[in-house]
Scaffold this active site. Structure first.
Site, PDB file in Angstrom:
ATOM      1  CB  ILE A 115      -0.949   0.037   1.220  1.00  0.00           C
ATOM      2  CG1 ILE A 115      -0.155  -0.091   2.523  1.00  0.00           C
ATOM      3  CG2 ILE A 115      -2.009  -1.043   1.109  1.00  0.00           C
ATOM      4  CD1 ILE A 115      -1.013   0.088   3.775  1.00  0.00           C
ATOM      5  N   GLY A 116       2.169   1.133   0.010  1.00  0.00           N
ATOM      6  CA  GLY A 116       3.030   2.303  -0.005  1.00  0.00           C
ATOM      7  C   GLY A 116       4.484   1.904  -0.103  1.00  0.00           C
ATOM      8  CB  CYS A 117       7.202   2.306  -1.863  1.00  0.00           C
ATOM      9  SG  CYS A 117       6.941   3.684  -2.998  1.00  0.00           S
ATOM     10  N   GLY A 118       8.734   3.484   0.634  1.00  0.00           N
ATOM     11  CA  GLY A 118       9.617   4.509   1.174  1.00  0.00           C
ATOM     12  C   GLY A 118      11.000   4.340   0.606  1.00  0.00           C
ATOM     13  CG  PHE A 120      16.200   2.955   3.395  1.00  0.00           C
ATOM     14  CD1 PHE A 120      17.426   2.589   2.859  1.00  0.00           C
ATOM     15  CD2 PHE A 120      15.991   4.268   3.752  1.00  0.00           C
ATOM     16  CE1 PHE A 120      18.428   3.518   2.692  1.00  0.00           C
ATOM     17  CE2 PHE A 120      16.993   5.208   3.589  1.00  0.00           C
ATOM     18  CZ  PHE A 120      18.220   4.832   3.052  1.00  0.00           C
ATOM     19  CG  LEU A 122       8.153  -2.336  -0.943  1.00  0.00           C
ATOM     20  CD1 LEU A 122       7.917  -3.635  -1.696  1.00  0.00           C
ATOM     21  CD2 LEU A 122       7.819  -1.134  -1.812  1.00  0.00           C
ATOM     22  CE  LYS A 137       7.998   3.077   6.931  1.00  0.00           C
ATOM     23  NZ  LYS A 137       8.681   4.353   7.306  1.00  0.00           N
ATOM     24  CG  ASP A 235      10.906  13.067   4.208  1.00  0.00           C
ATOM     25  OD1 ASP A 235      10.946  13.928   3.302  1.00  0.00           O
ATOM     26  OD2 ASP A 235      10.792  11.851   3.981  1.00  0.00           O
TER      27      ASP A 235
END
Length: 388
Positions: A115-118, A120, A122, A137, A235
């Site tokens: 449902i998302g990514c960063g 470093f 997912l 995460k 951030d």
């Protein structure tokens, strides 16, 4: 020749025991004196080195000092060195939660659950055995920066608990993976609602956008002013503002955050963040401050007002950078061209101009001229109350 005793001078060894006036007396005293002086100087030098190291530690880089505190955390070290699942809050739905449950609830981290990514890893949606949804995460690989992000996230969200921060429920290591367990945010990110959804019926109305701005400012004010030690996020951006089922805003992704003790005003930093949100002074001073977070939040306010991304390479060169374009329009007294057509109306005109004024103060090129986040929050309170 060269003989002693009967045919020559007496041998040294034949000096009578009672006679202590020979050269051995001088050698013994000199040696003892030299050893004593050497030991004294050595002790003094050792003390000087110890004192110097203590002074350096007290005046050293606050990042290093804070990282020592983080590494001393027993529970965090425990999770990083083993596969033990550490739960921060003993909720009824996760009392008996195991790593096996996490793997099963994500179908072994199947791509269908992403449902998302960063930077470093997912983020996966997980349905726990109790039926509760959480977000997990997964930080993967053997990377020092990833380890640092994991520790920063846990340290920040273990200390900071506020209704406008995403709740961290637990964490653990599984093999080479580091897992962070969060409460699930039903409506995803602000970035998704502003820039990804295309159907007209689902566009965020102005009232919802103003509510989100106020909630995000509340969470950031807590980090800067209330939480001890204070936290600089580093951030702030629309994709790191998550929305629950009631569209309440929650600040997320504390992987770049740093703790600031009361006597510190900044932390030294690499040039980190996301293009379009990075304060201009970061590239010159390599220091992260509360006013840097305020700048990034100002960019988020402009996104809410305009519906545009901070940087859009598909637009004409003069319009690609959102901050520059807004300031140009404002200077030319063309404020009505700034606002997203889907939210602009005379009924909201005063509020829109009020938030635009707040945003422009936040994105001032001089960080000293930007308001503190608690002042921003007070100004948003005024807008909500119908004041300027």
């Amino acid at each position: 020749m060269g003989l002693c005793g009967a045919l020559g001078p007496p041998c040294v060894s034949e000096i009578e025991p009672g006679d202590r006036s020979g050269p051995n007396k001088k050698i013994g005293l000199s040696g003892i004196l030299g050893i004593t002086i050497s030991l004294g100087l050595g002790i003094i030098l050792l003390l000087a080195v110890v004192l110097l190291n203590m002074v350096k530690k007290d005046a050293g880089d606050p990042i290093d000092n804070m990282e020592e505190d983080i590494y001393r955390s027993h529970r965090l070290s425990e999770a990083c060195s083993s596969s033990k699942l550490v739960l921060l809050f003993q909720n009824s739905y996760c009392k008996e939660l195991t790593i096996g449950d996490l793997l099963q609830s994500t179908d072994n981290f199947d791509q269908a659950n992403i449902i998302g990514c960063g930077g470093f890893g997912l983020v996966y949606k997980a349905n726990l055995p109790s039926g509760t949804k959480v977000a997990i995460k997964r930080l993967s690989g053997d990377c020092g920066q990833m380890e640092r992000e994991f520790r920063a996230e846990v340290e920040a969200l273990s200390r900071a608990q506020h209704k406008n921060l995403v709740p961290l429920q637990g964490y653990c290591r599984h093999g080479n993976d580091m897992l962070l367990i969060y409460s699930y945010m039903e409506n995803g990110s602000l970035d998704y609602w502003l820039h990804e959804r295309n159907d007209e019926g689902s566009l965020l109305k102005w009232d919802a956008r103003l509510k989100i701005a106020h909630g995000a400012a509340s969470g950031l004010a807590y980090l800067h002013k209330v939480c001890e030690p204070n936290i600089v996020h580093r951030d702030i951006k629309s994709s790191n503002i998550l929305l629950d089922e009631k569209f309440e805003a929650h600040l997320a992704d504390f992987g770049l955050s740093r703790l600031l003790n009361p006597y510190n005003t900044h932390v030294t930093t690499d040039l980190v963040g996301t293009l379009g949100y990075i304060p201009p002074e970061y590239s010159q001073t390599l220091t992260a401050t509360f006013k840097g977070d305020v700048y990034s939040f100002g960019v988020v306010l402009l996104e809410l007002l305009t519906g545009r991304r901070p940087v859009d390479v598909c637009k004409a060169k003069s319009c690609r950078d959102l901050v520059s374009w807004v300031l140009q329009m404002k200077y030319a007294k063309k404020e009505e061209h700034i606002f997203d057509p889907s939210i602009f109306s005379k009924a909201h005109g005063k509020q829109l101009l009020g938030v635009l004024e707040i945003a422009c103060k936040c994105i001032d090129q001089d960080p000293r001229s930007r308001p503190a986040i608690d002042q921003v929050l007070l100004s948003l309170d005024g807008v909500l109350a119908g004041e300027n």
